[in-house]
Design a protein around this motif. Structure first.
Motif, mmCIF file in Angstrom:
data_model
loop_
_atom_site.group_PDB
_atom_site.id
_atom_site.type_symbol
_atom_site.label_atom_id
_atom_site.label_comp_id
_atom_site.label_asym_id
_atom_site.label_seq_id
_atom_site.Cartn_x
_atom_site.Cartn_y
_atom_site.Cartn_z
ATOM 1 N N ARG A 119 37.532 25.006 -38.216
ATOM 2 C CA ARG A 119 38.966 24.882 -38.074
ATOM 3 C C ARG A 119 39.516 25.096 -36.641
ATOM 4 N N GLU A 120 40.472 24.401 -36.075
ATOM 5 C CA GLU A 120 41.010 24.640 -34.810
ATOM 6 C C GLU A 120 41.441 26.107 -34.560
ATOM 7 N N ALA A 121 41.885 26.680 -35.574
ATOM 8 C CA ALA A 121 42.424 28.072 -35.517
ATOM 9 C C ALA A 121 41.295 29.092 -35.150
ATOM 10 N N ARG A 122 40.170 28.936 -35.608
ATOM 11 C CA ARG A 122 38.897 29.502 -35.445
ATOM 12 C C ARG A 122 38.543 29.208 -34.136
ATOM 13 N N ARG A 123 38.382 28.043 -33.544
ATOM 14 C CA ARG A 123 37.765 27.717 -31.973
ATOM 15 C C ARG A 123 38.901 28.299 -31.252
ATOM 16 N N HIS A 124 40.282 28.324 -31.535
ATOM 17 C CA HIS A 124 41.097 28.812 -30.480
ATOM 18 C C HIS A 124 40.959 30.350 -30.426
ATOM 19 N N GLY A 125 40.603 31.018 -31.467
ATOM 20 C CA GLY A 125 40.271 32.511 -31.437
ATOM 21 C C GLY A 125 39.087 32.864 -30.772
ATOM 22 N N ALA A 126 38.184 31.963 -30.960
ATOM 23 C CA ALA A 126 36.846 32.091 -30.202
ATOM 24 C C ALA A 126 37.011 31.985 -28.516
ATOM 25 N N ARG A 127 37.743 30.992 -28.288
ATOM 26 C CA ARG A 127 38.335 30.923 -26.913
ATOM 27 C C ARG A 127 38.886 32.316 -26.514
ATOM 28 N N HIS A 128 39.803 32.763 -27.231
ATOM 29 C CA HIS A 128 40.537 33.980 -26.737
ATOM 30 C C HIS A 128 39.367 35.054 -26.596
ATOM 31 N N THR A 129 38.485 35.387 -27.483
ATOM 32 C CA THR A 129 37.463 36.116 -27.529
ATOM 33 C C THR A 129 36.586 36.049 -26.181
ATOM 34 N N ALA A 130 36.150 35.026 -25.965
ATOM 35 C CA ALA A 130 35.427 34.556 -24.981
ATOM 36 C C ALA A 130 35.992 35.018 -23.711
ATOM 37 N N ALA A 131 37.248 34.480 -23.379
ATOM 38 C CA ALA A 131 38.085 35.083 -22.276
ATOM 39 C C ALA A 131 38.120 36.424 -22.084
ATOM 40 N N THR A 132 38.065 37.128 -23.159
ATOM 41 C CA THR A 132 38.421 38.764 -22.976
ATOM 42 C C THR A 132 37.125 39.153 -22.828
ATOM 43 N N ALA A 133 36.088 38.694 -23.201
ATOM 44 C CA ALA A 133 34.742 39.328 -23.115
ATOM 45 C C ALA A 133 34.040 39.010 -21.552
ATOM 46 N N LEU A 134 34.292 37.866 -21.046
ATOM 47 C CA LEU A 134 33.782 37.409 -19.834
ATOM 48 C C LEU A 134 34.094 38.474 -18.642
ATOM 49 N N PRO A 135 35.177 39.163 -18.466
ATOM 50 C CA PRO A 135 35.433 40.245 -17.436
ATOM 51 C C PRO A 135 34.622 41.601 -17.739
ATOM 52 N N ILE A 136 34.361 41.624 -19.134
ATOM 53 C CA ILE A 136 33.529 42.844 -19.523
ATOM 54 C C ILE A 136 32.041 42.468 -19.177
ATOM 55 N N LEU A 137 31.745 41.332 -19.496
ATOM 56 C CA LEU A 137 30.291 40.891 -18.932
ATOM 57 C C LEU A 137 29.962 40.888 -17.362
ATOM 58 N N ARG A 138 31.582 41.246 -16.659
ATOM 59 C CA ARG A 138 31.457 41.018 -15.017
ATOM 60 C C ARG A 138 31.005 39.658 -14.576
ATOM 61 N N VAL A 139 31.548 38.740 -15.364
ATOM 62 C CA VAL A 139 31.472 37.437 -15.039
ATOM 63 C C VAL A 139 32.410 37.112 -13.693
ATOM 64 N N PRO A 140 32.113 36.688 -12.592
ATOM 65 C CA PRO A 140 32.915 36.443 -11.541
ATOM 66 C C PRO A 140 34.369 35.669 -11.943
ATOM 67 N N ASP A 141 35.454 35.714 -11.669
ATOM 68 C CA ASP A 141 36.548 35.049 -11.973
ATOM 69 C C ASP A 141 36.438 33.600 -11.856
ATOM 70 N N ARG A 142 35.942 33.048 -10.727
ATOM 71 C CA ARG A 142 35.842 31.735 -10.453
ATOM 72 C C ARG A 142 34.851 31.121 -11.461
#
Length: 62
Positions: A2-25
């Motif tokens: 479902r589109e809602a799940r995919r959208h939620g997954a994007r938000h989760t990934a966007a939140t987790a990337l800084p935690i994983l110390r992924v450079p902004d770029r």
């Protein structure tokens, strides 16, 4: 998926990337919805590695 799940997954990934110390770029490059074929080759391996890190983070693996 479902589109809602995919959208939620994007938000989760966007939140987790800084935690994983992924450079902004790098994070911005990974979060774009479309990737030109020339850039896709270099990002596939990065995406797989980050997916493994994100899975471990969400599962709270050490």
């Amino acid at each position: 998926m479902r589109e809602a799940r995919r959208h939620g997954a994007r938000h989760t990934a966007a939140t987790a990337l800084p935690i994983l110390r992924v450079p902004d770029r790098t994070a911005v490059g990974l979060m774009v919805r479309s990737t030109p074929p020339t850039k896709k080759q270099g990002t596939d391996e990065i995406r797989r590695d980050l997916a493994q890190q994100l899975t471990a983070l969400l599962r709270n693996d050490d």
